[in-house]
Scaffold this motif. Structure first.
Motif, PDB file in Angstrom:
ATOM      1  N   ILE A 270      -4.745 -21.098  10.766  1.00 46.09           N
ATOM      2  CA  ILE A 270      -5.817 -20.121  10.894  1.00 46.09           C
ATOM      3  C   ILE A 270      -5.218 -18.718  10.812  1.00 46.09           C
ATOM      4  O   ILE A 270      -4.117 -18.470  11.320  1.00 46.09           O
ATOM      5  CB  ILE A 270      -6.592 -20.339  12.210  1.00 46.09           C
ATOM      6  CG1 ILE A 270      -7.854 -19.490  12.255  1.00 46.09           C
ATOM      7  CG2 ILE A 270      -5.696 -20.083  13.435  1.00 46.09           C
ATOM      8  CD1 ILE A 270      -8.831 -19.923  13.353  1.00 46.09           C
ATOM      9  N   ASN A 271      -5.945 -17.812  10.166  1.00 50.36           N
ATOM     10  CA  ASN A 271      -5.410 -16.466  10.014  1.00 50.36           C
ATOM     11  C   ASN A 271      -5.562 -15.660  11.297  1.00 50.36           C
ATOM     12  O   ASN A 271      -6.081 -16.148  12.300  1.00 50.36           O
ATOM     13  CB  ASN A 271      -6.060 -15.757   8.822  1.00 50.36           C
ATOM     14  CG  ASN A 271      -7.524 -15.406   9.059  1.00 50.36           C
ATOM     15  OD1 ASN A 271      -8.165 -15.984   9.940  1.00 50.36           O
ATOM     16  ND2 ASN A 271      -8.043 -14.497   8.277  1.00 50.36           N
TER      17      ASN A 271
ATOM     18  N   ASP B  14     -11.008 -16.021  10.656  1.00 52.92           N
ATOM     19  CA  ASP B  14     -12.082 -16.265   9.681  1.00 52.92           C
ATOM     20  C   ASP B  14     -11.593 -16.947   8.413  1.00 52.92           C
ATOM     21  O   ASP B  14     -12.356 -17.065   7.443  1.00 52.92           O
ATOM     22  CB  ASP B  14     -12.798 -14.960   9.335  1.00 52.92           C
ATOM     23  CG  ASP B  14     -11.868 -13.906   8.757  1.00 52.92           C
ATOM     24  OD1 ASP B  14     -12.340 -12.781   8.506  1.00 52.92           O
ATOM     25  OD2 ASP B  14     -10.663 -14.189   8.586  1.00 52.92           O
ATOM     26  N   SER B  15     -10.353 -17.406   8.415  1.00 52.59           N
ATOM     27  CA  SER B  15      -9.836 -18.138   7.265  1.00 52.59           C
ATOM     28  C   SER B  15      -8.958 -19.281   7.756  1.00 52.59           C
ATOM     29  O   SER B  15      -8.088 -19.080   8.603  1.00 52.59           O
ATOM     30  CB  SER B  15      -9.025 -17.208   6.360  1.00 52.59           C
ATOM     31  OG  SER B  15      -8.528 -17.908   5.228  1.00 52.59           O
ATOM     32  N   THR B  16      -9.211 -20.465   7.216  1.00 51.63           N
ATOM     33  CA  THR B  16      -8.470 -21.655   7.638  1.00 51.63           C
ATOM     34  C   THR B  16      -8.098 -22.509   6.433  1.00 51.63           C
ATOM     35  O   THR B  16      -8.733 -22.429   5.369  1.00 51.63           O
ATOM     36  CB  THR B  16      -9.303 -22.523   8.604  1.00 51.63           C
ATOM     37  OG1 THR B  16     -10.517 -22.902   7.954  1.00 51.63           O
ATOM     38  CG2 THR B  16      -9.618 -21.789   9.882  1.00 51.63           C
ATOM     39  N   ILE B  17      -7.062 -23.314   6.607  1.00 50.22           N
ATOM     40  CA  ILE B  17      -6.666 -24.314   5.619  1.00 50.22           C
ATOM     41  C   ILE B  17      -6.370 -25.601   6.377  1.00 50.22           C
ATOM     42  O   ILE B  17      -5.779 -25.563   7.470  1.00 50.22           O
ATOM     43  CB  ILE B  17      -5.416 -23.879   4.821  1.00 50.22           C
ATOM     44  CG1 ILE B  17      -5.679 -22.593   4.047  1.00 50.22           C
ATOM     45  CG2 ILE B  17      -4.989 -24.987   3.849  1.00 50.22           C
ATOM     46  CD1 ILE B  17      -4.441 -22.051   3.329  1.00 50.22           C
TER      47      ILE B  17
ATOM     48  N   THR C 239      -0.332 -13.144   5.973  1.00 53.54           N
ATOM     49  CA  THR C 239      -0.680 -14.176   4.991  1.00 53.54           C
ATOM     50  C   THR C 239      -0.493 -15.562   5.592  1.00 53.54           C
ATOM     51  O   THR C 239       0.572 -15.870   6.116  1.00 53.54           O
ATOM     52  CB  THR C 239       0.199 -14.055   3.737  1.00 53.54           C
ATOM     53  OG1 THR C 239       0.096 -12.725   3.226  1.00 53.54           O
ATOM     54  CG2 THR C 239      -0.249 -15.042   2.675  1.00 53.54           C
TER      55      THR C 239
END
Length: 124
Positions: free
Chosen positions: A51-52, A56-59, A103
């Motif tokens: 998670i960033n 609000d951004s995940t992989i 990043t």
């Protein structure tokens, strides 16, 4: 450097759920991307989710996508991993990791802060 402590592991039946938590201390939590990795006996450590910094951004790894959810609470210096529909193959030691970066990355070797791990065992 940030100190990481995981909790929440245990024994669960197939199809069950667990929620892992990782609490950070000693650093500015919001400067770190946070990830979960796991390692089963005899296997290499593998990426699970990341998670960033803002959350609000995940992989996700393909093997857990749709079943696991990573989230973070920057006010509490915590990152969580909600694990649903657990399978036997999810059995492993789960590690929280942090990297001071803008990043997100799934590369194990790029993380320089690790917790001690918490065991998850999926068995009937």
């Amino acid at each position: 450097q940030v100190h990481l402590v995981e909790s929440g592991g245990g024994l669960v039946q197939p199809g069950g759920s667990l929620r892992l938590s990782c609490t950070a201390s000693g650093g500015t939590f919001g400067n770190y991307i946070m990830a979960w990795f796991r390692q089963a006996p005899g296997k290499e450590r593998e990426f699970v989710a990341v998670i960033n910094r803002s959350g609000d951004s995940t992989i996700y790894a393909v093997s857990v996508k749709g079943r696991f959810t990573i989230s973070r609470d920057n006010d509490k210096n915590m990152v969580m991993l909600q694990m649903n529909a657990l399978k036997h193959e999810d059995t492993a030691a789960y590690y929280c990791a942090a990297r001071q970066s803008r990043t997100i990355t799934i590369t194990t070797d790029l993380y320089d802060n690790w917790g001690q791990g918490t065991q998850v065992t999926v068995s009937s």
